[in-house]
Design a protein around this motif. Structure first.
Motif, PDB file in Angstrom:
ATOM      1  N   PHE A   1       6.627  11.544  -3.717  1.00  0.00           N
ATOM      2  CA  PHE A   1       5.817  11.576  -2.723  1.00  0.00           C
ATOM      3  C   PHE A   1       4.769  12.757  -3.136  1.00  0.00           C
ATOM      4  O   PHE A   1       4.182  13.296  -2.375  1.00  0.00           O
ATOM      5  CB  PHE A   1       6.583  12.138  -1.377  1.00  0.00           C
ATOM      6  N   GLU A   2       4.544  12.625  -4.369  1.00  0.00           N
ATOM      7  CA  GLU A   2       3.247  13.581  -4.783  1.00  0.00           C
ATOM      8  C   GLU A   2       2.179  13.632  -4.092  1.00  0.00           C
ATOM      9  O   GLU A   2       1.539  14.549  -3.931  1.00  0.00           O
ATOM     10  CB  GLU A   2       3.335  13.480  -6.337  1.00  0.00           C
ATOM     11  N   MET A   3       1.413  12.202  -3.838  1.00  0.00           N
ATOM     12  CA  MET A   3       0.291  12.093  -3.207  1.00  0.00           C
ATOM     13  C   MET A   3       0.327  12.810  -1.896  1.00  0.00           C
ATOM     14  O   MET A   3      -0.751  13.424  -1.266  1.00  0.00           O
ATOM     15  CB  MET A   3       0.049  10.910  -3.178  1.00  0.00           C
ATOM     16  N   TYR A   4       1.494  12.539  -1.044  1.00  0.00           N
ATOM     17  CA  TYR A   4       1.518  13.186   0.156  1.00  0.00           C
ATOM     18  C   TYR A   4       1.472  14.725   0.182  1.00  0.00           C
ATOM     19  O   TYR A   4       0.873  15.317   0.948  1.00  0.00           O
ATOM     20  CB  TYR A   4       2.452  12.601   0.675  1.00  0.00           C
ATOM     21  N   THR A   5       2.259  15.150  -0.898  1.00  0.00           N
ATOM     22  CA  THR A   5       2.255  16.557  -0.951  1.00  0.00           C
ATOM     23  C   THR A   5       0.926  17.472  -1.482  1.00  0.00           C
ATOM     24  O   THR A   5       0.440  18.284  -0.883  1.00  0.00           O
ATOM     25  CB  THR A   5       3.156  17.117  -1.978  1.00  0.00           C
ATOM     26  N   ARG A   6       0.122  16.471  -2.199  1.00  0.00           N
ATOM     27  CA  ARG A   6      -1.155  16.903  -2.523  1.00  0.00           C
ATOM     28  C   ARG A   6      -2.028  16.893  -1.284  1.00  0.00           C
ATOM     29  O   ARG A   6      -3.037  17.580  -1.380  1.00  0.00           O
ATOM     30  CB  ARG A   6      -1.698  15.927  -3.695  1.00  0.00           C
ATOM     31  N   ALA A   7      -1.913  15.734  -0.463  1.00  0.00           N
ATOM     32  CA  ALA A   7      -2.815  15.587   0.523  1.00  0.00           C
ATOM     33  C   ALA A   7      -2.721  17.058   1.542  1.00  0.00           C
ATOM     34  O   ALA A   7      -3.751  17.588   1.896  1.00  0.00           O
ATOM     35  CB  ALA A   7      -2.629  14.432   1.350  1.00  0.00           C
ATOM     36  N   PHE A   8      -1.403  17.624   1.916  1.00  0.00           N
ATOM     37  CA  PHE A   8      -1.291  18.599   2.751  1.00  0.00           C
ATOM     38  C   PHE A   8      -1.514  19.959   1.928  1.00  0.00           C
ATOM     39  O   PHE A   8      -1.626  21.079   2.678  1.00  0.00           O
ATOM     40  CB  PHE A   8       0.071  18.653   3.219  1.00  0.00           C
TER      41      PHE A   8
ATOM     42  N   ASN B   1       0.838  -1.318  -0.083  1.00  0.00           N
ATOM     43  CA  ASN B   1       0.063   0.051   0.062  1.00  0.00           C
ATOM     44  C   ASN B   1       1.074   1.266   0.073  1.00  0.00           C
ATOM     45  O   ASN B   1       0.639   2.264  -0.682  1.00  0.00           O
ATOM     46  CB  ASN B   1      -0.884   0.106   1.128  1.00  0.00           C
ATOM     47  N   PHE B   2       1.971   1.130   0.672  1.00  0.00           N
ATOM     48  CA  PHE B   2       2.926   2.419   0.710  1.00  0.00           C
ATOM     49  C   PHE B   2       3.503   2.525  -0.494  1.00  0.00           C
ATOM     50  O   PHE B   2       3.797   3.686  -1.210  1.00  0.00           O
ATOM     51  CB  PHE B   2       3.835   2.145   1.785  1.00  0.00           C
ATOM     52  N   LEU B   3       3.712   1.561  -1.169  1.00  0.00           N
ATOM     53  CA  LEU B   3       4.442   1.390  -2.678  1.00  0.00           C
ATOM     54  C   LEU B   3       3.391   2.028  -3.609  1.00  0.00           C
ATOM     55  O   LEU B   3       3.719   3.124  -4.386  1.00  0.00           O
ATOM     56  CB  LEU B   3       4.798   0.207  -3.022  1.00  0.00           C
ATOM     57  N   VAL B   4       2.282   1.748  -3.536  1.00  0.00           N
ATOM     58  CA  VAL B   4       1.137   2.077  -4.350  1.00  0.00           C
ATOM     59  C   VAL B   4       1.127   3.830  -4.158  1.00  0.00           C
ATOM     60  O   VAL B   4       0.790   4.494  -4.948  1.00  0.00           O
ATOM     61  CB  VAL B   4      -0.033   1.507  -4.143  1.00  0.00           C
ATOM     62  N   SER B   5       1.309   4.129  -2.806  1.00  0.00           N
ATOM     63  CA  SER B   5       0.976   5.606  -2.511  1.00  0.00           C
ATOM     64  C   SER B   5       1.995   6.621  -3.160  1.00  0.00           C
ATOM     65  O   SER B   5       1.885   7.572  -3.162  1.00  0.00           O
ATOM     66  CB  SER B   5       1.071   5.783  -1.224  1.00  0.00           C
ATOM     67  N   LEU B   6       3.058   5.795  -3.834  1.00  0.00           N
ATOM     68  CA  LEU B   6       4.371   6.791  -4.369  1.00  0.00           C
ATOM     69  C   LEU B   6       4.075   6.616  -5.860  1.00  0.00           C
ATOM     70  O   LEU B   6       5.027   7.183  -6.471  1.00  0.00           O
ATOM     71  CB  LEU B   6       5.551   5.973  -4.075  1.00  0.00           C
ATOM     72  N   THR B   7       2.985   5.992  -6.467  1.00  0.00           N
ATOM     73  CA  THR B   7       2.796   5.950  -7.893  1.00  0.00           C
ATOM     74  C   THR B   7       1.556   6.878  -8.181  1.00  0.00           C
ATOM     75  O   THR B   7       1.240   7.681  -7.352  1.00  0.00           O
ATOM     76  CB  THR B   7       2.438   4.454  -8.401  1.00  0.00           C
TER      77      THR B   7
ATOM     78  N   ALA C   1      -4.404   5.381  -1.170  1.00  0.00           N
ATOM     79  CA  ALA C   1      -3.343   4.533  -0.582  1.00  0.00           C
ATOM     80  C   ALA C   1      -2.501   5.357   0.586  1.00  0.00           C
ATOM     81  O   ALA C   1      -1.997   5.244   1.744  1.00  0.00           O
ATOM     82  CB  ALA C   1      -2.470   3.802  -1.328  1.00  0.00           C
ATOM     83  N   ALA C   2      -2.201   6.727  -0.002  1.00  0.00           N
ATOM     84  CA  ALA C   2      -1.432   7.631   0.726  1.00  0.00           C
ATOM     85  C   ALA C   2      -2.214   8.241   1.894  1.00  0.00           C
ATOM     86  O   ALA C   2      -1.641   8.090   3.031  1.00  0.00           O
ATOM     87  CB  ALA C   2      -1.054   8.827  -0.187  1.00  0.00           C
ATOM     88  N   ILE C   3      -3.583   8.315   2.045  1.00  0.00           N
ATOM     89  CA  ILE C   3      -4.598   8.573   2.960  1.00  0.00           C
ATOM     90  C   ILE C   3      -4.612   7.479   4.218  1.00  0.00           C
ATOM     91  O   ILE C   3      -4.431   7.573   5.233  1.00  0.00           O
ATOM     92  CB  ILE C   3      -5.823   8.925   2.730  1.00  0.00           C
ATOM     93  N   GLY C   4      -4.341   6.155   3.643  1.00  0.00           N
ATOM     94  CA  GLY C   4      -4.384   5.042   4.238  1.00  0.00           C
ATOM     95  C   GLY C   4      -3.084   5.052   5.370  1.00  0.00           C
ATOM     96  O   GLY C   4      -3.090   4.416   6.251  1.00  0.00           O
ATOM     97  N   ILE C   5      -1.881   5.167   4.473  1.00  0.00           N
ATOM     98  CA  ILE C   5      -0.787   5.247   5.365  1.00  0.00           C
ATOM     99  C   ILE C   5      -0.532   6.331   6.307  1.00  0.00           C
ATOM    100  O   ILE C   5      -0.306   5.969   7.361  1.00  0.00           O
ATOM    101  CB  ILE C   5       0.462   5.398   4.331  1.00  0.00           C
ATOM    102  N   MET C   6      -1.248   7.333   6.226  1.00  0.00           N
ATOM    103  CA  MET C   6      -1.149   8.487   7.328  1.00  0.00           C
ATOM    104  C   MET C   6      -2.187   8.011   8.299  1.00  0.00           C
ATOM    105  O   MET C   6      -1.930   8.269   9.601  1.00  0.00           O
ATOM    106  CB  MET C   6      -1.843   9.726   6.695  1.00  0.00           C
ATOM    107  N   LEU C   7      -3.332   7.062   8.018  1.00  0.00           N
ATOM    108  CA  LEU C   7      -4.159   6.723   9.053  1.00  0.00           C
ATOM    109  C   LEU C   7      -3.482   5.651   9.956  1.00  0.00           C
ATOM    110  O   LEU C   7      -3.512   5.380  11.139  1.00  0.00           O
ATOM    111  CB  LEU C   7      -5.599   6.173   8.342  1.00  0.00           C
ATOM    112  N   PHE C   8      -2.555   4.744   9.215  1.00  0.00           N
ATOM    113  CA  PHE C   8      -1.685   3.750   9.754  1.00  0.00           C
ATOM    114  C   PHE C   8      -0.899   4.657  10.706  1.00  0.00           C
ATOM    115  O   PHE C   8      -0.618   4.037  11.835  1.00  0.00           O
ATOM    116  CB  PHE C   8      -1.110   2.878   8.851  1.00  0.00           C
ATOM    117  N   LEU C   9      -0.236   5.481  10.319  1.00  0.00           N
ATOM    118  CA  LEU C   9       0.922   6.256  11.098  1.00  0.00           C
ATOM    119  C   LEU C   9       0.171   7.037  12.297  1.00  0.00           C
ATOM    120  O   LEU C   9       0.614   7.093  13.364  1.00  0.00           O
ATOM    121  CB  LEU C   9       1.499   7.437  10.500  1.00  0.00           C
ATOM    122  N   LEU C  10      -1.082   7.376  12.240  1.00  0.00           N
ATOM    123  CA  LEU C  10      -1.860   8.175  13.170  1.00  0.00           C
ATOM    124  C   LEU C  10      -2.232   7.017  14.298  1.00  0.00           C
ATOM    125  O   LEU C  10      -2.185   7.162  15.611  1.00  0.00           O
ATOM    126  CB  LEU C  10      -3.408   8.623  12.796  1.00  0.00           C
ATOM    127  N   ALA C  11      -2.562   5.694  13.922  1.00  0.00           N
ATOM    128  CA  ALA C  11      -2.899   4.516  14.806  1.00  0.00           C
ATOM    129  C   ALA C  11      -1.675   4.254  15.464  1.00  0.00           C
ATOM    130  O   ALA C  11      -1.594   4.096  16.555  1.00  0.00           O
ATOM    131  CB  ALA C  11      -3.433   3.349  14.018  1.00  0.00           C
TER     132      ALA C  11
END
Length: 327
Positions: free
Chosen positions: A86-93, A65-71, A300-310
């Motif tokens: 990390f475009e999806m993470y930049t987009r999120a913020f 899932n983390f790998l997918v978030s980087l695509t 997938a990027a949002i899911g990884i951030m939820l995982f980090l929050l957990a």
């Protein structure tokens, strides 16, 4: 004398283990090396298969899932793993919807957890007074937790109904002709969700606190009463400080339930497009993954951030347990 005997024993036997001095004849092993002997090999069939299955389906899925978030995967165009960023993470913020969902998630976690703890502590103190039918009341308060999010959502959907819901019927009965729109009003919808979740999980906090209260020695209560402490000062100065462990344990479990509130919101609103003001990261993640247009990489990027929050929620608790020697 004892040290001389130990030196003589080591020289004669070549054994570097400590000689017991408590009257026994056996030696104590002080080595902490991992034992790869026959017992270890015989145990492999029992723990290795579930370990591999869990590693593949849980931790392997998280890694993929983390790998997918980087695509740039969007379910229509195959992901290209040759160019990861990390475009999806930049987009999120920089996404106002993501920032609003993050804010709502934190508000939900904090308010829901605090109110659950307060209500649970109050119920536990009342039940701890050796009241009649204690077991009956304890079962009644704990019963909502046995319900699924779907059942709870349908129950509160009926309670919040604007036309004939019991809450608005009572409000109209006291003379207020324009009761609130509990689910569709953006200013109160998150509070309505928190109220329903507190109703469902405050019984769990009650059970945890009740166990903590029953573990406090009676001597502490008697000493406080001898010193002339009032009931308020007794609980504030003596009882509540000793419930630190119960508070930490209950807080972690409640926050984990708060992170899993997608089921409740989906069942309450009928879609993963919740009313404005109640969108959380979980609903946004599912909407990005399965909505139209969908963006699997962003989800997938949002899911990884939820995982980090957990992890942020659980890590302090595990550290606390480790320091207490309970891990």
């Amino acid at each position: 004398m004892i040290e001389q005997l130990r030196d003589t024993y080591r020289k004669r036997t070549g054994n570097t283990d400590d000689l017991r001095t408590d009257g026994g004849t056996a030696t104590e092993r002080t080595s902490s090396r991992f034992d790869m002997g026959p017992d270890f090999l015989r145990s492999l069939p029992f723990w290795l298969p579930p370990f591999l299955v869990m590693g593949f389906f849980v931790y392997g899925a998280i890694a993929w899932n983390f790998l997918v978030s980087l695509t740039d995967y969007n379910s229509f165009v195959p992901p290209t793993y040759s160019h990861l960023d990390f475009e999806m993470y930049t987009r999120a913020f920089s996404d106002p919807t993501f920032l609003a969902a993050t804010k709502n998630t934190f508000v939900l976690l904090v308010v829901f957890t605090v109110f659950c703890l307060l209500v649970g502590l109050g119920l536990a103190i009342l039940i701890d007074q050796k009241i009649r039918f204690e077991n009956t009341f304890r079962t009644i308060y704990l019963l909502p937790m046995s319900l699924s999010f779907v059942v709870t959502a349908q129950f509160w959907l009926w309670m919040y109904n604007y036309s004939d819901g019991p809450i608005n019927v009572i409000i109209r009965g006291i003379g207020i002709q324009n009761p609130p729109h509990w689910i569709s009003d953006p200013s109160i919808v998150l509070g309505s969700v928190v109220l329903a979740l507190v109703w469902q999980f405050s019984g769990y906090a009650m059970v945890v606190y009740l166990a903590g209260l029953r573990a406090i020695p009676n001597d502490h209560f008697e000493a406080a009463r001898v010193d002339g402490a009032s009931t308020y000062r007794l609980y504030r100065r003596v009882v509540i400080p000793q419930l630190k462990g119960a508070t930490i344990s209950a807080s972690v479990v409640l926050m984990v339930f708060g992170l899993k509130a997608f089921d409740f919101l989906y069942s309450l609103t009928g879609s993963y497009y919740p009313p404005k003001g109640s969108d959380i990261l979980a609903t946004m993640m599912v909407r990005q993954a399965f909505g139209s247009p969908n963006n699997t990489a962003y989800a997938a990027a949002i899911g990884i951030m939820l995982f980090l929050l957990a992890l942020v929620v659980i890590a302090p608790y595990l550290t606390y347990q480790y320091k207490r020697g309970e891990l």
